[in-house]
Design a protein around this motif. Sequence first.
Motif, PDB file in Angstrom:
ATOM      1  N   LYS A   1      59.303  36.769  24.353  1.00  0.00           N
ATOM      2  CA  LYS A   1      59.167  35.385  24.086  1.00  0.00           C
ATOM      3  C   LYS A   1      58.294  34.493  24.760  1.00  0.00           C
ATOM      4  N   ARG A   2      58.208  34.660  26.048  1.00  0.00           N
ATOM      5  CA  ARG A   2      57.462  33.937  26.962  1.00  0.00           C
ATOM      6  C   ARG A   2      56.100  34.754  27.308  1.00  0.00           C
ATOM      7  N   ILE A   3      55.065  34.539  26.606  1.00  0.00           N
ATOM      8  CA  ILE A   3      53.882  35.450  26.592  1.00  0.00           C
ATOM      9  C   ILE A   3      52.800  34.367  27.392  1.00  0.00           C
ATOM     10  N   VAL A   4      52.048  35.099  28.238  1.00  0.00           N
ATOM     11  CA  VAL A   4      50.794  34.462  28.689  1.00  0.00           C
ATOM     12  C   VAL A   4      49.849  35.307  28.500  1.00  0.00           C
ATOM     13  N   ALA A   5      48.593  34.587  27.749  1.00  0.00           N
ATOM     14  CA  ALA A   5      47.690  35.589  27.243  1.00  0.00           C
ATOM     15  C   ALA A   5      46.274  34.919  27.710  1.00  0.00           C
TER      16      ALA A   5
ATOM     17  N   LEU B   1      52.126  39.871  29.453  1.00  0.00           N
ATOM     18  CA  LEU B   1      50.721  39.268  29.751  1.00  0.00           C
ATOM     19  C   LEU B   1      50.077  39.979  28.600  1.00  0.00           C
ATOM     20  N   ILE B   2      49.177  39.121  27.900  1.00  0.00           N
ATOM     21  CA  ILE B   2      48.239  39.872  26.936  1.00  0.00           C
ATOM     22  C   ILE B   2      46.738  39.535  27.329  1.00  0.00           C
ATOM     23  N   SER B   3      45.954  40.803  27.503  1.00  0.00           N
ATOM     24  CA  SER B   3      44.530  40.243  27.449  1.00  0.00           C
ATOM     25  C   SER B   3      43.665  41.302  26.830  1.00  0.00           C
ATOM     26  N   VAL B   4      42.230  40.687  26.558  1.00  0.00           N
ATOM     27  CA  VAL B   4      41.484  41.705  25.935  1.00  0.00           C
ATOM     28  C   VAL B   4      41.025  42.677  26.695  1.00  0.00           C
TER      29      VAL B   4
ATOM     30  N   ARG C   1      37.141  50.010  30.029  1.00  0.00           N
ATOM     31  CA  ARG C   1      38.252  50.924  29.914  1.00  0.00           C
ATOM     32  C   ARG C   1      39.154  50.319  30.882  1.00  0.00           C
ATOM     33  N   ASP C   2      40.478  49.885  30.533  1.00  0.00           N
ATOM     34  CA  ASP C   2      41.680  49.681  31.073  1.00  0.00           C
ATOM     35  C   ASP C   2      41.578  48.467  31.892  1.00  0.00           C
ATOM     36  N   GLU C   3      40.258  47.540  31.601  1.00  0.00           N
ATOM     37  CA  GLU C   3      40.083  46.325  32.559  1.00  0.00           C
ATOM     38  C   GLU C   3      40.389  45.276  31.712  1.00  0.00           C
ATOM     39  N   LEU C   4      41.731  44.407  32.370  1.00  0.00           N
ATOM     40  CA  LEU C   4      42.387  43.303  31.675  1.00  0.00           C
ATOM     41  C   LEU C   4      41.303  42.209  31.782  1.00  0.00           C
TER      42      LEU C   4
ATOM     43  N   VAL D   1      44.157  44.701  24.500  1.00  0.00           N
ATOM     44  CA  VAL D   1      43.454  44.778  23.499  1.00  0.00           C
ATOM     45  C   VAL D   1      42.038  45.169  23.574  1.00  0.00           C
ATOM     46  N   ASP D   2      41.676  46.364  23.195  1.00  0.00           N
ATOM     47  CA  ASP D   2      40.344  46.901  23.316  1.00  0.00           C
ATOM     48  C   ASP D   2      39.466  46.486  22.434  1.00  0.00           C
ATOM     49  N   LEU D   3      38.470  45.431  22.795  1.00  0.00           N
ATOM     50  CA  LEU D   3      37.344  44.947  21.689  1.00  0.00           C
ATOM     51  C   LEU D   3      36.007  45.707  21.678  1.00  0.00           C
ATOM     52  N   ALA D   4      36.057  46.570  22.731  1.00  0.00           N
ATOM     53  CA  ALA D   4      34.653  47.086  23.108  1.00  0.00           C
ATOM     54  C   ALA D   4      34.207  47.939  21.796  1.00  0.00           C
ATOM     55  N   GLY D   5      33.011  47.590  21.315  1.00  0.00           N
ATOM     56  CA  GLY D   5      32.379  48.000  20.091  1.00  0.00           C
ATOM     57  C   GLY D   5      33.304  48.098  18.798  1.00  0.00           C
TER      58      GLY D   5
END
Length: 330
Positions: free
Chosen positions: A57-61, A125-128, A132-135, A155-159
């Motif tokens: 419920k308590r998300i940091v992004a 915590l959510i990050s793009v 590889r594996d780097e938030l 969330v992987d956005l590479a390519g």
Amino acid sequence: MRSDLSRRRFLGGALALGATATLAACGYQEDTGGSGTSQAWSYTDDRGRKLGGDRPKRIVAQVTAAAALWEFGIRPVGIFGPSKLPNGEKDPLAGPIDLGKVQSLGNVWGEFNYDRYVSLEPDLLISVMYLRDELWYVPAEQAEAVEKAAPTLGVDLAGVSMPDGIEKFRTLAKALGADVNTPRINEAKATFERAGQNFADAAKTVNGKTALLVSATKEGMWAGNAQGFPSSKQMAEAGLTFLEPKAPGDGNYWEQLSWENAGKYRSDIILLDNRHGNLQSEQLKASYPTWRQLPAVRAGNVFAWNPETPFYYEAATEQLDRLGSSLRTV
């Protein structure tokens, strides 16, 4: 994305991963090969980490993720990464986020207020990720502490093409409990899809011509790899032909050129990085002779482009419509 520290690059080492026992204690699940009991929430991120238990419920992004999730109704309590420009205005990267309703943990690369993060009592915590594996925007020296404070999700956005990137966030938002099929969202998606088709039609009008991604500062010019950026990857898939740099460094995103060598790639069209801190067309024409000599500049075919177009329908649609209209003038 470039190598200067203020804008930061898509380059670096992988984040250190905590021990399996620590991850399990923080809300990660071990892969036992069976489903066991049903969970209020279950999700496997792009690092292969399985999350479950009570739905967060308590998300940091990170700002990119927060803006994308905001469109689908997910409201983080905290954000980190660029949300305000030096003049106090909202950074375009923040998109629809109501900055008055979230706590910022940091606005620039390397700035992450860990004490404030913990005070928010985060569930997740959510990050793009672009490597590889780097938030993204989680400082490497704080990664271990961040991992211990709450589960993290990458969330992987590479390519990844823009439509696929938005769909990733739609799937995540649904897992987090959002209704991702409201009339508003479905109409926004349909409008985005129409914009994609309209752009493809516009690209046909410049068949045989080439485009180049460019970012410019006083230090030099950067030629971009169209397959590396979600928005340009979508444009390439829609039929726009790009010149690709032959020697991209920095994670295969940009090739740095001196101003003396600005003419290395001579395209018919330039898509110019319009992010804050980069030189824009009029500044370049006034001060850089080698810029004025480029074919696209002489022809007036320089169009603003955001390499970090936010992953939500409205922003992506606006850029496709604007650039599609520009192509029709070439």
